[in-house]
Design an enzyme around this catalytic site. Sequence first.
Site, PDB file in Angstrom:
ATOM      1  N   ASP A  72       0.813  -1.218   0.000  1.00  0.00           N
ATOM      2  CA  ASP A  72       0.000   0.000   0.000  1.00  0.00           C
ATOM      3  C   ASP A  72       0.846   1.267   0.000  1.00  0.00           C
ATOM      4  O   ASP A  72       2.012   1.260   0.377  1.00  0.00           O
ATOM      5  CB  ASP A  72      -0.966  -0.002   1.185  1.00  0.00           C
ATOM      6  CG  ASP A  72      -0.260  -0.202   2.529  1.00  0.00           C
ATOM      7  OD1 ASP A  72       0.742  -0.950   2.574  1.00  0.00           O
ATOM      8  OD2 ASP A  72      -0.706   0.379   3.533  1.00  0.00           O
ATOM      9  N   GLU A  94      -0.511  -2.057   5.266  1.00  0.00           N
ATOM     10  CA  GLU A  94       0.395  -1.909   6.413  1.00  0.00           C
ATOM     11  C   GLU A  94       0.204  -0.573   7.106  1.00  0.00           C
ATOM     12  O   GLU A  94       0.424  -0.448   8.307  1.00  0.00           O
ATOM     13  CB  GLU A  94       1.850  -2.066   5.952  1.00  0.00           C
ATOM     14  CG  GLU A  94       2.859  -2.153   7.091  1.00  0.00           C
ATOM     15  CD  GLU A  94       3.230  -0.814   7.702  1.00  0.00           C
ATOM     16  OE1 GLU A  94       3.399  -0.756   8.937  1.00  0.00           O
ATOM     17  OE2 GLU A  94       3.346   0.182   6.955  1.00  0.00           O
TER      18      GLU A  94
END
Length: 397
Positions: free
Chosen positions: A83, A141
Site C-alpha cells: 500500500d 500496512e
Amino acid sequence: MEHLLARVKTLAAEAAADTVALRQHLHANPELSFKEFKTVAFVGQELEKLGLHPQPLATTGLVVLIEGRNPGRRVVALRADMDALPIQEQNEVPYKSTNAGVMHACGHDVHTSSLLGTARILSQLRDEFEGTVKLIFQPGEELLPGGASLMIQEGVLENPVPASILGQHVFPLLPAGQVGLRSGRYMASTDELYLTVRGKGGHGAMPEQNIDPVLVAAHIIVAAQQIVSRRASPKLPSVLSFGKVIANGATNVIPNEVKLEGTFRTLNEEWRNEAHGHLRKLVEGLAESMGASCELEIRRGYPYLENEPQLTARTRSAAEEYLGAENVVELDQWMAAEDFAYYSQVTNACFYRLGTRAADGRFAASVHTPTFDIDSRALEVGPGLMTWLTLRELAAE
C-alpha cells in the site's frame, strides 16, 4: 555454497533492470491501504509469468509457494507490503505518481518489486534448494488494523506452517549496498489516543463563571508525561506524545470542550497494558479534580516488533556472506511501528533494513515525505540478498 552464492549474485544482476521497471510501474500507480486492487492484479500477473500460482487472501493480498526439492523439509516465509500513503509527490521523475494525493512514500513499491525479483531468482533455483518458500504480498500496512493481522487471521501462516519469516524495509540513512539489523526488541507498539475534555464555556473575562477545559487540557498534557518519566522503568523505552489540540474558542471565549489526539508507544506488551490503565486514571481524575470531565478512547494499534535472536544471528551471518561484514550494520531501537510486528508475535521473525541512499548523498529524504526516492542499485541488492538469506535459512538445522 560459494558457487551458489555467485549464481545468486549473477541472477540478481541479470534481473535488476526488470526489477527497476517493476518498481517504477508500481511507484507510478500507487493505491491506498486495502484499495490495492490494480496493484494486486499486477503482482499476480507477474507471478503467473514465473509459472507460479498465487492465491488471494485478505481481499487485496496474495500468497504463493515456490517449492524446491523435498518441499516439506522446511518452510520459510517472505513478506512485502503493497500500500501507499496519502501524500502528494513532489519528485519530478518519469515514474512520478499518476494518482493525485497518493504516493509510495514509504518504499512499499520497493518491497513489492524486490520480492517479485526474489521470486524470479528462486524460481530459477528450484533444483538448488530443499524446502518451500512462502511469499506473502500484504495489503494495508499503513492503516489499522493492519493487513498482517488480517492475513494471519485468514491463515497465511498455516498450510504449510513456516519455521520463520523475513521482511525488509527501506532505510535512506544507509547507502544502497548496506543493510541493518537488530536482535530482540526493535520497533515499538503504537496506540492512538483520543481525549475529550468537557467543561463549561463562557466569556474569557469572567473565568470564575466557567470551567475552563483549555486549562484542564494543559494540565493533562503536562501531567501525563509522568506516565513515562515516573511510572515506566528507565530501562524501557516509552513515548507519550500529543500532536493535535483543538480548543475552538476565541481570544475572549472559553470553549465548552477541548479535543486532544496523541500516541503512546513502547516495547513491552505488559507495560503497554498497564500504562493504558495509569493514563486513563490520571486524565479522568485530574479533570474531575478541576470540575471538568474527560473521556479517553485508546485505539489499540500494532504490537512491538521482536526479532528472534537465533534467526537474526543467522540472517546477519548470511548478509555478511553476501555483502561483506563491513556492509552489515547494527541498528538502534526505533520507536516507529510496523505491522510486521504481528508476525513476530506468533512465529520466528527477522525484520531488517535495506539501504537506499546513493553514495553521493542523493535520495536521503526520509520515508513519509513527498520527496522520498531511492538509488536503483538497491533493487539489485534487495532481491539477491533476500534470496541468499532464504537459501541459508532453508538449509538451517
